[in-house]
Scaffold this motif. Sequence first.
Motif, PDB file in Angstrom:
ATOM      1  N   LYS A   1      77.756  32.061  82.486  1.00 19.90           N
ATOM      2  CA  LYS A   1      76.478  32.365  82.333  1.00 19.90           C
ATOM      3  C   LYS A   1      75.535  31.021  82.598  1.00 19.90           C
ATOM      4  O   LYS A   1      75.876  29.881  82.544  1.00 19.90           O
ATOM      5  CB  LYS A   1      76.125  32.373  80.819  1.00 19.90           C
ATOM      6  CG  LYS A   1      75.905  33.825  80.238  1.00 19.90           C
ATOM      7  CD  LYS A   1      75.878  33.828  78.877  1.00 19.90           C
ATOM      8  CE  LYS A   1      74.245  34.399  78.914  1.00 19.90           C
ATOM      9  NZ  LYS A   1      73.774  34.689  77.231  1.00 19.90           N
ATOM     10  N   PRO A   2      74.388  31.218  83.473  1.00 13.08           N
ATOM     11  CA  PRO A   2      73.620  30.085  83.858  1.00 13.08           C
ATOM     12  C   PRO A   2      73.427  29.318  82.810  1.00 13.08           C
ATOM     13  O   PRO A   2      73.628  27.797  83.034  1.00 13.08           O
ATOM     14  CB  PRO A   2      72.516  30.563  84.503  1.00 13.08           C
ATOM     15  CG  PRO A   2      72.914  31.839  84.852  1.00 13.08           C
ATOM     16  CD  PRO A   2      73.890  32.493  84.074  1.00 13.08           C
ATOM     17  N   ALA A   3      73.003  29.333  81.437  1.00 10.99           N
ATOM     18  CA  ALA A   3      72.863  28.649  80.433  1.00 10.99           C
ATOM     19  C   ALA A   3      74.019  27.621  80.263  1.00 10.99           C
ATOM     20  O   ALA A   3      73.816  26.512  79.543  1.00 10.99           O
ATOM     21  CB  ALA A   3      72.539  29.300  79.296  1.00 10.99           C
ATOM     22  N   LEU A   4      75.313  28.186  80.517  1.00  9.32           N
ATOM     23  CA  LEU A   4      76.425  27.397  80.047  1.00  9.32           C
ATOM     24  C   LEU A   4      77.063  26.700  81.217  1.00  9.32           C
ATOM     25  O   LEU A   4      77.696  25.827  81.239  1.00  9.32           O
ATOM     26  CB  LEU A   4      77.557  28.169  79.589  1.00  9.32           C
ATOM     27  CG  LEU A   4      77.275  28.946  78.333  1.00  9.32           C
ATOM     28  CD1 LEU A   4      78.442  29.894  77.931  1.00  9.32           C
ATOM     29  CD2 LEU A   4      77.018  28.085  77.027  1.00  9.32           C
ATOM     30  N   ALA A   5      76.540  26.865  82.618  1.00  8.71           N
ATOM     31  CA  ALA A   5      77.107  26.244  83.550  1.00  8.71           C
ATOM     32  C   ALA A   5      76.852  24.689  83.674  1.00  8.71           C
ATOM     33  O   ALA A   5      75.885  24.210  83.264  1.00  8.71           O
ATOM     34  CB  ALA A   5      76.336  26.779  85.116  1.00  8.71           C
TER      35      ALA A   5
END
Length: 458
Positions: free
Chosen positions: A359-363
């Motif tokens: 997920k982008p937020a966790l990248a």
Amino acid sequence: MERRNFSMDEVVSYCNQYGFIFQGSEIYGGLANTWDYGPLGTRLKNQVKDAWRYYFIQMRENSYEVDADILMNPRVWEASGHLAGFSDPLLDCKECKTRHRADNLIQDYDQSVNADAMSQEEMITFIRDNHVPCPACGKSNFTDIRQFNLMFETKRGVTDDSSSRIFLRPENAQGEYVNYLNVMRSMRAKLPFSIGQIGKAFRNEITPKNFTFRTIEFEQMEFQTFCKEGSDSELYQYFKEYGLEFFESLGLPLEKLRFHDHDKLAHYAKEACDIEYQFPFGWGEINGTHNRTNFDLTRHQQYSGKSMEYFDETIKEKYIPYIIESTYGLDRIVLALLFEGLHEEQISDTDSRIVFNIKPALAPIKINILPLIKKKHAEKARELYAMLAKYCMVQYEESGSIGKRYRRGDAIGIPYAITVDDATLEQETVTIRDRDTMDQCVIPISGLVPFLEEKSLI
Ligand code: GAP
């Protein structure tokens, strides 16, 4: 597009190649089952911690975070019951002298058996009746089962006697419990309230396995809710479901998660349930929710002599609160995210790419800034780097063909690449490429920060 998941060996080698996880003390030949997180692994871990803090501390009223010491007064572990009862059933192979956990031997031999629910006698009978083989030498000739304490012992000070014996904590929870009075007083907290903590725990695991799944040193994110007896079972159910919600928010699909209610309970628990994720090596626990009743606080009251009672103004009564614990294994969650996100994707008959669909937020890194031609576009690209680095983790990469740089960014999960080209110099626009779809669009530089906001990257 055809997609293939990674095997365990591929994940281990990927983590090493791209800077996620290295073997511990590698230049000395390593130390068995210790792992060091590299730059990207550390970032990923920190993003999961941030997500946990958001979900458990920031978004919940009456939730407080602490950071207690790993080393605690040894009386804590007498009171908690860990010194007497925190053990694994072990046996040795008489042929090759390797040591094994009896429950693991049984479970690996026959997945349909629930070794969790077996007594020590039932386990040894099963192993002997079925001639369960030793995983190391294949023979079936074991000693009796003995209970082996998992506490990791060390020494402090200058004397070398029993008074210097202390332990590395086997769970974070006790750090929250011994600070229950301090938090309640200093924060003027009223029941129900929660104390959470992120930190390392240590266990003398004799059969560590599956990469970072079972290690000696690991990190937990624990959350303890102090409540009145009677409201405990409802809160216990609530936190089981809240755990699923949290995992879904991280991008783990519900169909690869399941509850596993415990038949055999830990010494402190009245009800206990794990959330398991479907790893390639089988279902594995990534969270545990426990109804610990008032066991821990009652024992701390007995052993410390300090009253752990809460005065409930609404009913004008004193009582020792119950505790609902929800505990998360950080290393196991990171491992699940790696297995879930890593793919080899067939792009055409002759071309494939590795992509980490996190997920982008966790990248670990949010934006890859790439000058199309180093000589012409590097200066402008560096300007953009300086501008965006104020908001999020950005990478600048100028060497290799643009295609190769896209691929390397995909492999480490960077959600967006920004290419700086002639149009950037002439019209103040950039090309943005999406990691998952590989689609590209052109936007003005002035639109970059709103773009990051829209994509939840900042
Ligand atoms: N305070 C309760 C407690 O410690 P646990 O189920 O023993 O409960 C909590 O551990 C979580 O810690 C587990 O759900 C798991 O994710 C993680 N964990 C436990 N032992 C581990 C190990 N040896 N290596 C990595 N993670 C571990």
